[in-house]
Design an enzyme around this catalytic site. Structure first.
Site, PDB file in Angstrom:
ATOM      1  N   ASP A 142     -43.969  19.048  16.780  1.00 46.05           N
ATOM      2  CA  ASP A 142     -44.364  19.908  17.920  1.00 46.05           C
ATOM      3  C   ASP A 142     -43.337  21.126  18.253  1.00 46.05           C
ATOM      4  O   ASP A 142     -43.692  22.315  18.371  1.00 46.05           O
ATOM      5  CB  ASP A 142     -44.504  19.098  19.266  1.00 46.05           C
ATOM      6  CG  ASP A 142     -44.873  19.860  20.407  1.00 46.05           C
ATOM      7  OD1 ASP A 142     -45.726  20.671  20.513  1.00 46.05           O
ATOM      8  OD2 ASP A 142     -44.159  19.692  21.757  1.00 46.05           O
ATOM      9  N   ASP A 144     -32.404  19.344  13.087  1.00 45.31           N
ATOM     10  CA  ASP A 144     -31.659  20.252  13.681  1.00 45.31           C
ATOM     11  C   ASP A 144     -31.419  21.416  12.566  1.00 45.31           C
ATOM     12  O   ASP A 144     -31.381  22.534  12.820  1.00 45.31           O
ATOM     13  CB  ASP A 144     -30.384  19.655  14.264  1.00 45.31           C
ATOM     14  CG  ASP A 144     -29.424  18.827  13.338  1.00 45.31           C
ATOM     15  OD1 ASP A 144     -30.212  18.204  12.273  1.00 45.31           O
ATOM     16  OD2 ASP A 144     -28.158  18.621  13.704  1.00 45.31           O
ATOM     17  N   ASP A 187     -43.710  25.617  17.086  1.00 43.41           N
ATOM     18  CA  ASP A 187     -43.774  26.547  17.848  1.00 43.41           C
ATOM     19  C   ASP A 187     -42.400  27.613  17.243  1.00 43.41           C
ATOM     20  O   ASP A 187     -42.838  28.935  17.577  1.00 43.41           O
ATOM     21  CB  ASP A 187     -43.218  26.250  19.422  1.00 43.41           C
ATOM     22  CG  ASP A 187     -44.297  25.771  20.365  1.00 43.41           C
ATOM     23  OD1 ASP A 187     -45.565  25.569  19.715  1.00 43.41           O
ATOM     24  OD2 ASP A 187     -43.969  26.137  21.779  1.00 43.41           O
ATOM     25  N   TYR A 246     -45.202  10.158  21.318  1.00 39.85           N
ATOM     26  CA  TYR A 246     -46.327  10.519  22.130  1.00 39.85           C
ATOM     27  C   TYR A 246     -47.370   9.351  22.266  1.00 39.85           C
ATOM     28  O   TYR A 246     -47.841   9.394  23.598  1.00 39.85           O
ATOM     29  CB  TYR A 246     -47.192  11.549  21.154  1.00 39.85           C
ATOM     30  CG  TYR A 246     -46.800  12.980  21.322  1.00 39.85           C
ATOM     31  CD1 TYR A 246     -45.529  13.409  20.763  1.00 39.85           C
ATOM     32  CD2 TYR A 246     -47.692  14.116  21.826  1.00 39.85           C
ATOM     33  CE1 TYR A 246     -45.226  14.835  20.910  1.00 39.85           C
ATOM     34  CE2 TYR A 246     -47.257  15.219  21.850  1.00 39.85           C
ATOM     35  CZ  TYR A 246     -45.892  15.924  21.434  1.00 39.85           C
ATOM     36  OH  TYR A 246     -45.695  16.947  21.681  1.00 39.85           O
ATOM     37  N   LYS A 254     -34.405  12.668  11.129  1.00 44.80           N
ATOM     38  CA  LYS A 254     -33.214  12.385  11.955  1.00 44.80           C
ATOM     39  C   LYS A 254     -32.594  11.207  11.549  1.00 44.80           C
ATOM     40  O   LYS A 254     -32.224  10.338  12.230  1.00 44.80           O
ATOM     41  CB  LYS A 254     -33.399  12.787  13.321  1.00 44.80           C
ATOM     42  CG  LYS A 254     -32.044  12.772  14.143  1.00 44.80           C
ATOM     43  CD  LYS A 254     -31.259  14.194  13.903  1.00 44.80           C
ATOM     44  CE  LYS A 254     -29.769  14.064  14.600  1.00 44.80           C
ATOM     45  NZ  LYS A 254     -29.111  15.416  14.281  1.00 44.80           N
TER      46      LYS A 254
HETATM   47  C1  IPM Z   1     -49.439  21.279  20.715  1.00 45.67           C
HETATM   48  C2  IPM Z   1     -49.254  21.175  22.230  1.00 45.67           C
HETATM   49  C3  IPM Z   1     -49.696  19.907  22.665  1.00 45.67           C
HETATM   50  C4  IPM Z   1     -48.676  18.850  21.839  1.00 45.67           C
HETATM   51  C5  IPM Z   1     -49.401  19.525  24.172  1.00 45.67           C
HETATM   52  C6  IPM Z   1     -50.415  20.567  24.969  1.00 45.67           C
HETATM   53  C7  IPM Z   1     -49.748  18.230  24.532  1.00 45.67           C
HETATM   54  O1  IPM Z   1     -48.337  21.560  22.434  1.00 45.67           O
HETATM   55  O2  IPM Z   1     -50.500  20.987  20.445  1.00 45.67           O
HETATM   56  O3  IPM Z   1     -48.638  21.526  20.043  1.00 45.67           O
HETATM   57  O4  IPM Z   1     -47.689  18.799  22.417  1.00 45.67           O
HETATM   58  O5  IPM Z   1     -49.104  18.354  20.905  1.00 45.67           O
HETATM   59 MG    MG Z   2     -46.753  22.263  21.150  1.00 45.22          MG
END
Ligand code: IPM
Ligand code: MG
Length: 357
Positions: A246, A222, A250, A141, A190
């Site tokens: 990240d 993975d 999710d 990032y 990794k």
């Molecule tokens: C999160 C989001 C952000 C990230 C995006 C919106 C830049 O996906 O907070 O997980 O990738 O960190």
């Molecule tokens: Mg995210």
């Protein structure tokens, strides 16, 4: 009087933040704390107002506040802008960096009422109660990025770089979180392919000697992603670098029934930032369909981490659990037999349950 800066942002951010404010006010009332709220613009909303997704004024108010509650940022309206003006790269990432928020905490907990909303079978997802500690101000990032022409074609470059000190500080925080929970830490890397992953693992192993009461295990990213859907209850605290975190958060979020359930706290600096892990959902914005629970649960984390109000945090979390057990559902969680409610109604119910205790 604790001062909270509200940054509703874009899309559903405008609808979910007020619901978390109701929860904070209710918890404040029950535990005798009065919060003061201020508002500021961020993301697309700020760009539309003044051409800057992270205005100086917003940054100043962030630094002056005791905690920040953010909704969500971004949307198709701002995707065409040059990268440095887009809500993600122009506001959220620099905000994390400028506030020194190197640790992102995302707890994924299965509320009993939501067992059937999870995409996993009940017997697989039962017992899910994990916390991801994601490094937030390093890695891909923030490493050098470049686009250049080499041998007649364009190439793009992102750099995954970690310094020892960056790994040590996130590692320490994760070990300390694990000490307060079930004392198991899974470090995700990794290391079989990436140099940064090998350094990550070496540092974690060394750090582990200082925390003999915590069981430390290492797992490739993975494999971790597979284990999360195969046997998620095996995890207690997971610590990992920015990009892996990240992606894994999710994945972890949906195990709980909906990404609308995953709270997050970004800590490590003077002022912490609380926000749901989901995005601005422009497709449902303005329709009172959004699930405010991730934001409400982020407000609980605020009480816990910024204001040392464990009672208040628990009261919010218990209220959410109760509202869900009583069958109330926003559309993302809706199942047959559920009682579908709007964003605002969900917020009212949680506040009511908090006050009732
Ligand atoms: C999160 C989001 C952000 C990230 C995006 C919106 C830049 O996906 O907070 O997980 O990738 O960190
Ligand atoms: Mg995210």
């Amino acid at each position: 009087m604790p001062e909270i800066l509200l940054l509703p942002g874009d899309g559903i951010g405008q609808e979910i933040v007020p619901e978390a404010v109701k929860a904070l006010e209710a918890a404040g009332k029950r535990f005798n704390t009065v919060f003061r709220f201020k508002n500021a613009l961020i993301g697309g909303a700020a760009y539309d107002d003044c051409g800057n997704p992270l205005p100086e004024e917003t940054l100043r108010l962030c630094n002056e506040s005791d905690a920040i509650l953010m909704g969500a940022i971004g949307g198709p309206k701002w995707e065409h802008l040059p990268v440095h003006l887009r809500p993600e790269m122009g506001a959220l990432l620099p905000l994390r960096k400028k506030l020194g928020l190197y640790a992102n905490i995302r707890p994924a907990v299965l509320f009993p009422g939501l067992i059937d909303a999870s995409p996993l079978k009940p017997e697989v997802v039962t017992g899910l109660d994990l916390m991801v500690v994601r490094e937030l101000t390093g890695g891909l990032y923030f490493g050098t990025k470049k686009r250049e022409f080499v041998d007649g074609e364009e190439q793009a470059l992102d750099t995954l770089v970690y310094k020892t000190g960056e790994i040590v500080r996130i590692g320490r925080l994760a070990f300390q979180m694990a000490q307060k929970r079930r004392k198991k830490l899974t470090s995700v890397d990794k290391a079989n392919v990436l140099a940064s992953g090998r350094l990550w693992r070496e540092v974690m192993i060394k750090l582990g000697q200082e925390y003999p009461d915590v069981e430390l295990e290492h797992i490739y990213v993975d494999n971790c992603s597979m284990q999360l859907v195969r046997r998620p209850a095996q995890f207690d605290v997971i610590v990992t670098e920015n990009t892996f975190g990240d992606i894994l958060t999710d994945e972890a979020s949906v195990l709980t029934g909906s990404i609308g359930m995953l709270a997050s706290a970004s800590i490590g600096g003077k002022v912490a930032l609380y926000e749901p892990s989901h995005g601005s959902a422009p497709d449902i914005a303005g329709q009172q369909k959004a699930n405010p629970l991730a934001t409400i649960l982020s407000a609980a984390l605020m009480l816990r981490f910024s204001f040392n109000m464990e009672d208040g945090a628990r009261a919010i979390e218990d209220a959410v659990r109760q509202v869900l057990s009583d069958g109330y559902r926003t559309p993302d969680l809706m199942q047959s037999g559920g009682n579908q409610v709007t964003t605002a109604k969900m917020g009212d119910l949680v506040a009511e349950y908090i006050l009732r205790g």
